[in-house]
Design an enzyme around this catalytic site. Structure first.
Site, PDB file in Angstrom:
ATOM      1  N   TYR A 145       0.694  -1.267  -0.005  1.00 25.51           N
ATOM      2  CA  TYR A 145       0.028  -0.170   0.009  1.00 25.51           C
ATOM      3  C   TYR A 145       0.756   1.146  -0.114  1.00 25.51           C
ATOM      4  CZ  TYR A 145      -3.426  -3.593   1.725  1.00 25.51           C
ATOM      5  OH  TYR A 145      -3.845  -4.599   1.744  1.00 25.51           O
ATOM      6  N   LYS A 189      22.609  -9.274  20.533  1.00 28.13           N
ATOM      7  CA  LYS A 189      21.196  -8.396  20.729  1.00 28.13           C
ATOM      8  C   LYS A 189      20.252  -9.485  21.156  1.00 28.13           C
ATOM      9  CE  LYS A 189      18.913  -4.750  22.429  1.00 28.13           C
ATOM     10  NZ  LYS A 189      19.238  -4.038  23.883  1.00 28.13           N
ATOM     11  N   ASP A 222      24.166  -2.371  23.123  1.00 26.08           N
ATOM     12  CA  ASP A 222      23.956  -1.299  23.874  1.00 26.08           C
ATOM     13  C   ASP A 222      25.073  -0.839  24.934  1.00 26.08           C
ATOM     14  OD1 ASP A 222      22.731  -3.452  24.963  1.00 26.08           O
ATOM     15  OD2 ASP A 222      20.999  -2.107  25.347  1.00 26.08           O
ATOM     16  N   ASP A 246      28.655  -1.451  11.926  1.00 22.40           N
ATOM     17  CA  ASP A 246      28.522  -0.122  11.487  1.00 22.40           C
ATOM     18  C   ASP A 246      28.747   0.899  12.575  1.00 22.40           C
ATOM     19  OD1 ASP A 246      28.257   2.170   9.474  1.00 22.40           O
ATOM     20  OD2 ASP A 246      26.152   1.900   9.906  1.00 22.40           O
ATOM     21  N   ASP A 250      31.837   3.687  14.277  1.00 20.13           N
ATOM     22  CA  ASP A 250      32.018   5.186  14.252  1.00 20.13           C
ATOM     23  C   ASP A 250      32.426   5.686  15.932  1.00 20.13           C
ATOM     24  OD1 ASP A 250      31.062   5.701  11.780  1.00 20.13           O
ATOM     25  OD2 ASP A 250      29.937   7.421  12.487  1.00 20.13           O
TER      26      ASP A 250
END
Ligand code: NAD
Ligand code: IPM
Ligand code: MN
Length: 356
Positions: A145, A189, A222, A246, A250
């Site tokens: 949709y 995770k 985390d 990824d 950083d």
């Protein structure tokens, strides 16, 4: 005289600037170490897209197959949606040549100040091994949709036993090779992602049994981001899925001083095709075109390319020349507290290569 055919893609933004410095540095090393470079430039990227409606020609990826390596800057344009530019160029190259390892070392070098208080050179010395062909980047999904109020988007992460096993095994082999503490930290995770990450955890446990001499740890993503800031010296080799790798690279780049130092390689260990050498950073639209970008990440990425090609002495020479300029602290770009231009830093590294 060893000869190498290298495909060069400058890409966009600061990629165009830093690749020029990378090529200068590689030419200088070549002249000292008897390496003949055959560089072939491909003008692919966002400018090409704006002219031709595609990031590269239809047979573009196939044309890269015969090269010994690909040397790439960065891709991404503020006026084109990132999923168009990146799914149009970078990600298909990684997948087509089965560059399933993305290797990203982060070391706190002498002369570089970490934003973390009290860290000395060498305190941080780690490598993130990132899965580079599947996981959250598999690009499987679709819209239903599309454009209507009831629109649905499905984005499926794909974790295969083979893909998971081979990246984790690579991380253990690298930990053995590095000969440091010998520790592999798995980033997971599985507390929330009970299928893909459960397979990841099980595979990590199974592979670790083959390496009893190597210490292991499993950490939620985390928590890992937090530990990368609280106590990054605990890490040796980290192994992570595509997205988690990824993100954490950083963070590891910044705790070791700058995105402008973050080297990276997309490796095809079984040599299904050429490997691709591109730094961790992007096109940095905020500083592009101003001669402000630090070319050291691109140049250190060139050293990774040399090592991959079997040119260890040349790789050491280029790395040492870069570290010498860093340690001297006189010719540095703004990200490292200096006021020199991209090309002055490149020139200083070339001089160090030629005089070293
Ligand atoms: P970025 O890495 O381009 O920039 C993040 C910050 O770091 C900016 O403030 C930038 O100025 C700084 N920085 C990065 N490299 C630097 C260098 N060599 N010297 C000095 N400072 C440097 O990340 P972003 O802003 O999130 O992304 C910009 C674009 O690049 C987006 O289109 C993104 O999709 C793309 N991107 C591409 C690649 C790639 O091609 N490999 C990687 C990351 C991002
Ligand atoms: C990187 C980049 C790319 C990635 C983007 C541009 C698709 O951020 O190489 O780190 O996420 O792989
Ligand atoms: Mn990234």
């Amino acid at each position: 005289m060893n000869e190498y055919k290298i495909a060069v893609i400058r890409g966009d933004g600061i990629g165009k600037e830093v690749v020029g410095e990378g090529l200068k540095a590689l030419e200088a090393v070549g002249s000292r170490e008897k390496i003949a470079w055959g560089f072939t430039e491909f003008p692919w990227g966002s400018d090409y897209y704006l002219e031709h409606g595609e990031m590269l020609p239809e047979d573009g990826v196939d044309r890269l197959a015969g090269f010994d390596a690909i040397f790439l800057g960065a891709v991404g344009h503020p006026e084109i949606q990132d999923h168009v530019t990146l799914n149009g160029l970078l990600l298909p190259i990684r997948r087509t040549f089965d560059q399933y390892v993305c290797e990203r070392p982060s070391t706190l070098y002498p002369g570089v100040e970490s934003p973390l208080a009290g860290k000395k050179a060498g305190d941080i010395d780690l490598v993130v091994v990132r899965e580079n062909t599947e996981g959250e980047y598999a690009n499987v999904g679709g819209f239903q949709y599309e454009g209507f109020p009831e629109e649905v988007a499905v984005q499926t992460a794909v974790f295969t036993r083979r893909g998971t096993e081979r990246i984790i095994a690579y991380a253990f082999e690298l930990a053995k090779e590095r000969g440091k503490a010998g520790r592999v930290t798995s980033i997971t995770k599985s507390n929330a992602l009970g299928y893909g990450m459960a397979l990841w955890d099980r595979t990590f446990e199974a592979v670790s049994e083959r390496y009893p001499e190597i210490e292991t740890d499993s950490m939620l993503i985390d928590r890992a981001c937090m530990e990368m800031i609280r106590a990054p010296e605990q890490f040796d080799v980290l192994v992570a899925s595509n997205l988690f790798g990824d993100i954490i690279t950083d963070v590891s780049a910044m705790v070791t001083g700058s995105m402008g130092l973050a080297q990276s390689a997309n490796l095809s260990p079984e040599r299904v095709g050429p490997s691709m050498f591109e730094p961790t950073h992007g096109t940095a639209p905020d500083i592009a075109g101003k001669g402000l970008a630090n070319p050291m990440a691109q140049i250190l990425t060139g050293a990774m390319m040399l090592r991959h090609l079997g040119e260890g002495a040349a790789a050491d020479r280029l790395e040492q020349a870069t570290l010498q300029v860093l340690a001297q602290g006189e010719i540095l770009t703004a990200d490292l507290g200096g006021s020199s231009s991209t090309s002055s830093v490149g020139d200083a590294i070339v001089s160090a290569v030629l005089s070293g």
